[in-house]
Design a protein around this motif. Structure first.
Motif, PDB file in Angstrom:
ATOM      1  N   GLU A 183      20.914   4.172 -12.300  1.00 38.91           N
ATOM      2  CA  GLU A 183      21.738   3.320 -13.156  1.00 38.91           C
ATOM      3  C   GLU A 183      23.205   3.337 -12.741  1.00 38.91           C
ATOM      4  OE1 GLU A 183      19.707   5.670 -14.111  1.00 38.91           O
ATOM      5  OE2 GLU A 183      18.094   4.697 -15.252  1.00 38.91           O
ATOM      6  N   LYS A 184      23.628   4.376 -12.025  1.00 42.13           N
ATOM      7  CA  LYS A 184      25.022   4.502 -11.618  1.00 42.13           C
ATOM      8  C   LYS A 184      25.282   3.922 -10.218  1.00 42.13           C
ATOM      9  CE  LYS A 184      26.438   6.765 -15.290  1.00 42.13           C
ATOM     10  NZ  LYS A 184      27.457   6.190 -16.215  1.00 42.13           N
ATOM     11  N   LEU A 185      24.246   3.423  -9.568  1.00 44.58           N
ATOM     12  CA  LEU A 185      24.444   2.823  -8.253  1.00 44.58           C
ATOM     13  C   LEU A 185      25.286   1.555  -8.387  1.00 44.58           C
ATOM     14  CD1 LEU A 185      20.846   3.124  -6.738  1.00 44.58           C
ATOM     15  CD2 LEU A 185      22.841   4.491  -6.139  1.00 44.58           C
ATOM     16  N   PRO A 186      26.130   1.254  -7.388  1.00 45.23           N
ATOM     17  CA  PRO A 186      26.919   0.011  -7.440  1.00 45.23           C
ATOM     18  C   PRO A 186      26.015  -1.210  -7.562  1.00 45.23           C
ATOM     19  CG  PRO A 186      27.676   1.446  -5.661  1.00 45.23           C
ATOM     20  CD  PRO A 186      26.396   2.048  -6.172  1.00 45.23           C
ATOM     21  N   ASP A 187      26.516  -2.266  -8.205  1.00 48.11           N
ATOM     22  CA  ASP A 187      25.716  -3.470  -8.407  1.00 48.11           C
ATOM     23  C   ASP A 187      25.305  -4.111  -7.087  1.00 48.11           C
ATOM     24  OD1 ASP A 187      25.887  -3.171 -11.138  1.00 48.11           O
ATOM     25  OD2 ASP A 187      27.599  -4.531 -11.357  1.00 48.11           O
ATOM     26  N   ASP A 188      26.121  -3.912  -6.037  1.00 47.92           N
ATOM     27  CA  ASP A 188      25.810  -4.527  -4.746  1.00 47.92           C
ATOM     28  C   ASP A 188      25.006  -3.606  -3.829  1.00 47.92           C
ATOM     29  OD1 ASP A 188      27.795  -2.695  -4.224  1.00 47.92           O
ATOM     30  OD2 ASP A 188      29.073  -4.074  -3.086  1.00 47.92           O
ATOM     31  N   TRP A 189      24.549  -2.457  -4.360  1.00 44.20           N
ATOM     32  CA  TRP A 189      23.715  -1.555  -3.549  1.00 44.20           C
ATOM     33  C   TRP A 189      22.395  -2.241  -3.228  1.00 44.20           C
ATOM     34  CZ3 TRP A 189      18.879   0.698  -4.352  1.00 44.20           C
ATOM     35  CH2 TRP A 189      18.530   1.735  -3.469  1.00 44.20           C
ATOM     36  N   VAL A 190      21.902  -2.024  -2.019  1.00 37.42           N
ATOM     37  CA  VAL A 190      20.619  -2.613  -1.610  1.00 37.42           C
ATOM     38  C   VAL A 190      19.723  -1.536  -1.026  1.00 37.42           C
ATOM     39  CG1 VAL A 190      21.600  -4.897  -1.170  1.00 37.42           C
ATOM     40  CG2 VAL A 190      21.476  -3.228   0.699  1.00 37.42           C
ATOM     41  N   CYS A 191      18.429  -1.815  -1.000  1.00 33.80           N
ATOM     42  CA  CYS A 191      17.451  -0.903  -0.407  1.00 33.80           C
ATOM     43  C   CYS A 191      17.827  -0.631   1.041  1.00 33.80           C
ATOM     44  CB  CYS A 191      16.056  -1.518  -0.489  1.00 33.80           C
ATOM     45  SG  CYS A 191      14.774  -0.558   0.354  1.00 33.80           S
ATOM     46  N   PRO A 192      17.934   0.625   1.449  1.00 31.23           N
ATOM     47  CA  PRO A 192      18.332   0.942   2.829  1.00 31.23           C
ATOM     48  C   PRO A 192      17.290   0.558   3.871  1.00 31.23           C
ATOM     49  CG  PRO A 192      17.716   2.937   1.664  1.00 31.23           C
ATOM     50  CD  PRO A 192      17.758   1.844   0.639  1.00 31.23           C
ATOM     51  N   VAL A 193      16.061   0.270   3.437  1.00 28.95           N
ATOM     52  CA  VAL A 193      15.010  -0.113   4.388  1.00 28.95           C
ATOM     53  C   VAL A 193      14.929  -1.626   4.557  1.00 28.95           C
ATOM     54  CG1 VAL A 193      12.542  -0.046   4.890  1.00 28.95           C
ATOM     55  CG2 VAL A 193      13.664   1.951   3.920  1.00 28.95           C
ATOM     56  N   CYS A 194      14.746  -2.350   3.443  1.00 28.87           N
ATOM     57  CA  CYS A 194      14.485  -3.792   3.555  1.00 28.87           C
ATOM     58  C   CYS A 194      15.625  -4.664   3.068  1.00 28.87           C
ATOM     59  CB  CYS A 194      13.197  -4.152   2.827  1.00 28.87           C
ATOM     60  SG  CYS A 194      13.325  -4.037   1.014  1.00 28.87           S
ATOM     61  N   GLY A 195      16.658  -4.079   2.442  1.00 26.82           N
ATOM     62  CA  GLY A 195      17.801  -4.861   1.980  1.00 26.82           C
ATOM     63  C   GLY A 195      17.612  -5.523   0.635  1.00 26.82           C
ATOM     64  N   ALA A 196      16.542  -5.206  -0.087  1.00 29.33           N
ATOM     65  CA  ALA A 196      16.322  -5.790  -1.416  1.00 29.33           C
ATOM     66  C   ALA A 196      17.356  -5.252  -2.408  1.00 29.33           C
ATOM     67  CB  ALA A 196      14.917  -5.469  -1.907  1.00 29.33           C
ATOM     68  N   GLY A 197      17.736  -6.083  -3.388  1.00 32.09           N
ATOM     69  CA  GLY A 197      18.717  -5.686  -4.383  1.00 32.09           C
ATOM     70  C   GLY A 197      18.129  -4.782  -5.449  1.00 32.09           C
ATOM     71  N   LYS A 198      18.985  -4.278  -6.333  1.00 29.63           N
ATOM     72  CA  LYS A 198      18.560  -3.356  -7.385  1.00 29.63           C
ATOM     73  C   LYS A 198      17.515  -3.982  -8.305  1.00 29.63           C
ATOM     74  CE  LYS A 198      21.422  -0.746  -9.601  1.00 29.63           C
ATOM     75  NZ  LYS A 198      22.578  -0.319 -10.419  1.00 29.63           N
ATOM     76  N   ASP A 199      17.580  -5.312  -8.474  1.00 34.94           N
ATOM     77  CA  ASP A 199      16.639  -5.978  -9.381  1.00 34.94           C
ATOM     78  C   ASP A 199      15.215  -5.965  -8.857  1.00 34.94           C
ATOM     79  OD1 ASP A 199      17.306  -7.673  -7.294  1.00 34.94           O
ATOM     80  OD2 ASP A 199      17.243  -9.492  -8.518  1.00 34.94           O
ATOM     81  N   GLU A 200      15.038  -5.561  -7.580  1.00 35.46           N
ATOM     82  CA  GLU A 200      13.689  -5.468  -7.004  1.00 35.46           C
ATOM     83  C   GLU A 200      13.106  -4.068  -7.163  1.00 35.46           C
ATOM     84  OE1 GLU A 200      11.792  -7.726  -5.967  1.00 35.46           O
ATOM     85  OE2 GLU A 200      13.093  -9.444  -5.592  1.00 35.46           O
ATOM     86  N   PHE A 201      13.808  -3.169  -7.862  1.00 36.73           N
ATOM     87  CA  PHE A 201      13.331  -1.816  -8.080  1.00 36.73           C
ATOM     88  C   PHE A 201      12.816  -1.655  -9.502  1.00 36.73           C
ATOM     89  CE2 PHE A 201      15.627  -1.130  -4.260  1.00 36.73           C
ATOM     90  CZ  PHE A 201      15.258   0.094  -3.744  1.00 36.73           C
ATOM     91  N   GLU A 202      11.809  -0.806  -9.651  1.00 35.57           N
ATOM     92  CA  GLU A 202      11.344  -0.460 -10.984  1.00 35.57           C
ATOM     93  C   GLU A 202      11.104   1.048 -11.059  1.00 35.57           C
ATOM     94  OE1 GLU A 202       6.523  -1.259 -10.642  1.00 35.57           O
ATOM     95  OE2 GLU A 202       7.825  -2.864 -11.386  1.00 35.57           O
TER      96      GLU A 202
END
Length: 233
Positions: A211-230
């Motif tokens: 929850e504390k990750l920056p809003d523009d953080w992305v998956c280091p593998v595929c580049g997906a945004g935070k909204d693609e995580f669950e």
């Protein structure tokens, strides 16, 4: 899967990590792979297993050539993800990646690569979901000295994930829930963000909650945004 077979036995097999590239006419494509071995010494031949659904398989079958780029241990997850979790049917995998064309017309990667080999296919073996391409090595060079990336390092140190089309893919096993911070899994590539470890490649310190990750953080593998995580169940 065989009923009396424990898939964890496959985790004991040693692998490297490579980018396999090929061509079709003027088009080029490539993918990450770990199932590559040397077959013989005279002539020097190697074999690689490629999923039949992958565009790289199609290119190799058409052109009868493939090249191998041997990744360095420090290769970033983003490079591995670029060639492992994106399709050449949808994106140009070579955008912003430094590469050259070999004598056989197929590309090889320069970024974070120790050495490369060029091959011509001398045999194809049907292996169910995959094709095994046996190639005679026709060229190659060491680009720099260093430690090659291993599959174990990719998993254990870099905490990388595996595409479902990979021959070594096994469904993720549920871990015992404890009192640590929640882990989050990428719906695109399966990468697991572990707050206890953070994300060193993106300067995220250990013990940083998702929850504390920056809003523009992305998956280091595929580049997906935070909204693609669950949240991992």
């Amino acid at each position: 899967m065989v009923d009396n077979f424990n898939p964890k036995t496959l985790h004991k097999i040693s692998y490297g990590l490579y980018i396999i590239t090929s061509k079709q006419g003027k088009r080029i494509n490539g993918q990450t792979a770990n199932t590559l071995v040397q077959i013989s010494a005279d002539p020097v031949t190697i074999a690689v297993s490629i999923n039949k659904q992958n565009l790289t398989n199609e290119f190799i079958r058409q052109s009868k050539v493939f090249n191998v780029s041997i990744l360095a241990q420090e290769a970033p997850l983003s490079l591995i993800g670029q060639f492992g979790f994106k399709s050449g049917r949808d994106v140009d995998k070579f955008e912003a990646v430094e590469y050259k064309l070999g004598a056989n017309g197929a590309p090889y990667i320069i970024d974070s690569v120790l050495a490369y080999m060029e091959t011509e296919v001398i045999q194809e073996v049907d292996a169910g979901t995959h094709s095994i391409f046996i190639g005679k090595v026709t060229g190659g060079e060491v680009l720099k000295e260093g430690t090659p990336m291993t599959y174990a390092h990719y998993h254990q140190i870099k905490r990388g994930s595996v595409p479902k089309t990979a021959p070594s893919y096994t469904p993720p096993q549920k871990e015992r829930k404890d009192n640590t911070m929640d882990k989050y899994i990428c719906n695109v590539c399966g990468y697991v963000y572990d707050p206890a470890l953070g994300d060193p490649e993106n300067d995220i310190a250990p013990d940083t909650p998702f929850e504390k990750l920056p809003d523009d953080w992305v998956c280091p593998v595929c580049g997906a945004g935070k909204d693609e995580f669950e949240k991992e169940s």
